[in-house]
Design a protein around this motif. Sequence first.
Motif, PDB file in Angstrom:
ATOM      1  N   VAL A 139      -6.466  -1.403   1.020  1.00 15.38           N
ATOM      2  CA  VAL A 139      -5.207  -0.928   1.725  1.00 15.38           C
ATOM      3  C   VAL A 139      -4.258  -0.365   0.530  1.00 15.38           C
ATOM      4  CG1 VAL A 139      -5.085  -1.997   3.750  1.00 15.38           C
ATOM      5  CG2 VAL A 139      -4.101  -3.143   1.717  1.00 15.38           C
ATOM      6  N   SER A 140      -4.560  -1.088  -0.838  1.00 13.79           N
ATOM      7  CA  SER A 140      -3.842  -0.705  -1.891  1.00 13.79           C
ATOM      8  C   SER A 140      -4.124   0.568  -2.597  1.00 13.79           C
ATOM      9  CB  SER A 140      -3.582  -1.878  -2.755  1.00 13.79           C
ATOM     10  OG  SER A 140      -4.583  -2.234  -3.412  1.00 13.79           O
ATOM     11  N   THR A 141      -5.251   1.058  -2.147  1.00 11.68           N
ATOM     12  CA  THR A 141      -5.820   2.233  -3.096  1.00 11.68           C
ATOM     13  C   THR A 141      -4.888   3.597  -2.259  1.00 11.68           C
ATOM     14  OG1 THR A 141      -7.719   2.413  -1.515  1.00 11.68           O
ATOM     15  CG2 THR A 141      -8.190   1.474  -3.784  1.00 11.68           C
ATOM     16  N   ILE A 142      -4.355   3.367  -1.369  1.00 13.09           N
ATOM     17  CA  ILE A 142      -3.775   4.691  -0.797  1.00 13.09           C
ATOM     18  C   ILE A 142      -2.369   4.624  -1.035  1.00 13.09           C
ATOM     19  CG2 ILE A 142      -2.880   5.725   1.555  1.00 13.09           C
ATOM     20  CD1 ILE A 142      -5.064   3.931   2.851  1.00 13.09           C
ATOM     21  N   HIS A 143      -1.917   5.478  -2.195  1.00 13.97           N
ATOM     22  CA  HIS A 143      -0.741   5.769  -2.890  1.00 13.97           C
ATOM     23  C   HIS A 143       0.070   6.925  -2.476  1.00 13.97           C
ATOM     24  CE1 HIS A 143      -1.243   2.910  -6.892  1.00 13.97           C
ATOM     25  NE2 HIS A 143      -2.416   2.800  -6.021  1.00 13.97           N
ATOM     26  N   LEU A 144       1.448   6.489  -2.138  1.00 12.44           N
ATOM     27  CA  LEU A 144       2.368   7.536  -1.825  1.00 12.44           C
ATOM     28  C   LEU A 144       3.323   7.685  -2.928  1.00 12.44           C
ATOM     29  CD1 LEU A 144       3.124   5.975   1.708  1.00 12.44           C
ATOM     30  CD2 LEU A 144       1.479   7.898   1.194  1.00 12.44           C
ATOM     31  N   SER A 179       5.182   5.341  -7.529  1.00 12.38           N
ATOM     32  CA  SER A 179       4.569   5.275  -6.342  1.00 12.38           C
ATOM     33  C   SER A 179       4.301   3.985  -5.542  1.00 12.38           C
ATOM     34  CB  SER A 179       3.027   5.785  -6.479  1.00 12.38           C
ATOM     35  OG  SER A 179       2.341   4.901  -7.142  1.00 12.38           O
ATOM     36  N   HIS A 225       2.331   1.642  -2.319  1.00 12.07           N
ATOM     37  CA  HIS A 225       1.173   1.506  -1.397  1.00 12.07           C
ATOM     38  C   HIS A 225       1.391   0.346  -0.645  1.00 12.07           C
ATOM     39  CE1 HIS A 225      -0.258  -1.513  -4.146  1.00 12.07           C
ATOM     40  NE2 HIS A 225       0.146  -0.913  -5.133  1.00 12.07           N
TER      41      HIS A 225
END
Length: 196
Positions: free
Chosen positions: A49-54, A60, A62
Amino acid sequence: MHISEGVLSTPVIVSSSIVLIPLIINSIRKIDYEDISKVALVSALFFVVSTIHLPIGVTSIHFMMLGIIGMLLGWHSFTALLIALLLQALLIGFGGLSSLAVNTLNTGVGALVAYYLFKYLNNKLPFVLMSFIVGFVPIIITSFGIAVALMFSNEEFFTVAKVAVIAHLPLALIEGLIMIFLFKTLKKYQIKGLNL
């Protein structure tokens, strides 16, 4: 939320490592054989879940799911998060080895706060409110931890630290809402040992 390699000052790196080492040793010494698979599963959850960065401005955000991590693991959250963050640093370049202790402490403290919030608020507050708090508060605490680590590393990071905290407010709200639905699902299926 990950502090990158080369950002932190040596005193911050050393002091965070000194604080983290006994927490990890204590967790490993007290872990039950049955809990090893739970630590591995939660570590994998955080890794994914923490590999998806915004990206938001100079920082950023996540997802972290610290509420569920803390609720499931308590003090073992530090070990699960250390494993996930180490693998992220080595395999995909998120965070870094020099910032590993700080990143682990920040997320671990957030998860531990979630554990105690759940422990003390469960059955004392309405279920929806308790679930939201357990998801919301750990993100706020973790973002403040990031800000403090940055400010102690270099005064020039004050603006970045401020932006990091502000940027994580929407994430905290979203994670609070996610925890409501997640806890409702766990309660529906009466997952053993959760006492929802």
